[in-house]
Design an enzyme around this catalytic site. Structure first.
Site, PDB file in Angstrom:
ATOM      1  N   ARG A  26      21.289  18.944 -12.965  1.00 21.46           N
ATOM      2  CA  ARG A  26      22.426  18.291 -13.636  1.00 21.46           C
ATOM      3  C   ARG A  26      23.075  19.212 -14.657  1.00 21.46           C
ATOM      4  O   ARG A  26      24.302  19.248 -14.776  1.00 21.46           O
ATOM      5  CB  ARG A  26      21.982  16.991 -14.310  1.00 21.46           C
ATOM      6  CG  ARG A  26      21.527  15.933 -13.308  1.00 21.46           C
ATOM      7  CD  ARG A  26      20.928  14.729 -14.007  1.00 21.46           C
ATOM      8  NE  ARG A  26      19.781  15.153 -14.810  1.00 21.46           N
ATOM      9  CZ  ARG A  26      19.358  14.538 -15.890  1.00 21.46           C
ATOM     10  NH1 ARG A  26      19.966  13.449 -16.332  1.00 21.46           N
ATOM     11  NH2 ARG A  26      18.299  14.964 -16.551  1.00 21.46           N
ATOM     12  N   ASN A  81      20.319  11.472 -12.396  1.00 20.60           N
ATOM     13  CA  ASN A  81      19.124  11.313 -11.581  1.00 20.60           C
ATOM     14  C   ASN A  81      19.019   9.874 -11.113  1.00 20.60           C
ATOM     15  O   ASN A  81      19.351   8.942 -11.846  1.00 20.60           O
ATOM     16  CB  ASN A  81      17.864  11.650 -12.382  1.00 20.60           C
ATOM     17  CG  ASN A  81      17.693  13.129 -12.616  1.00 20.60           C
ATOM     18  OD1 ASN A  81      18.295  13.950 -11.938  1.00 20.60           O
ATOM     19  ND2 ASN A  81      16.876  13.482 -13.582  1.00 20.60           N
TER      20      ASN A  81
END
Length: 89
Positions: free
Chosen positions: A19, A37
């Site tokens: 990320r 996530n």
């Protein structure tokens, strides 16, 4: 032409900086959106920018020694008009 895409990545994509690598790549290319996530171990992401810049961002994410993408599901979605940055959820 600006597009917005929704992605779902599976593989070794959590706990490996995915990320934050996406955020770094997006910020460098003027892409807006988000990455988060999921409970099943996948990562979801929305990215808005030119087709070329989004493709370059995906290449940059995949160049990590730690990230292993097994599959990517992609679909084009409507633009988010007021979005100004890329963020990690």
């Amino acid at each position: 032409m600006i597009v917005r895409k929704h992605f779902r990545f599976t593989g070794r994509v959590q706990g490996v900086g995915f990320r934050y690598r996406a955020k770094y790549a997006a910020n460098g290319m003027g892409i807006t959106g988000w990455a988060k996530n999921e409970y099943d171990g996948s990562v979801e992401m929305e990215a808005q920018g030119t087709e070329e810049s989004i493709n370059r961002m995906l290449v940059m994410i995949n160049k990590s020694d730690y990230i292993v993408i097994d599959s990517i599901e992609t679909k084009e979605i409507p633009l988010a008009e007021n979005e100004r940055s890329f963020y990690v959820i």
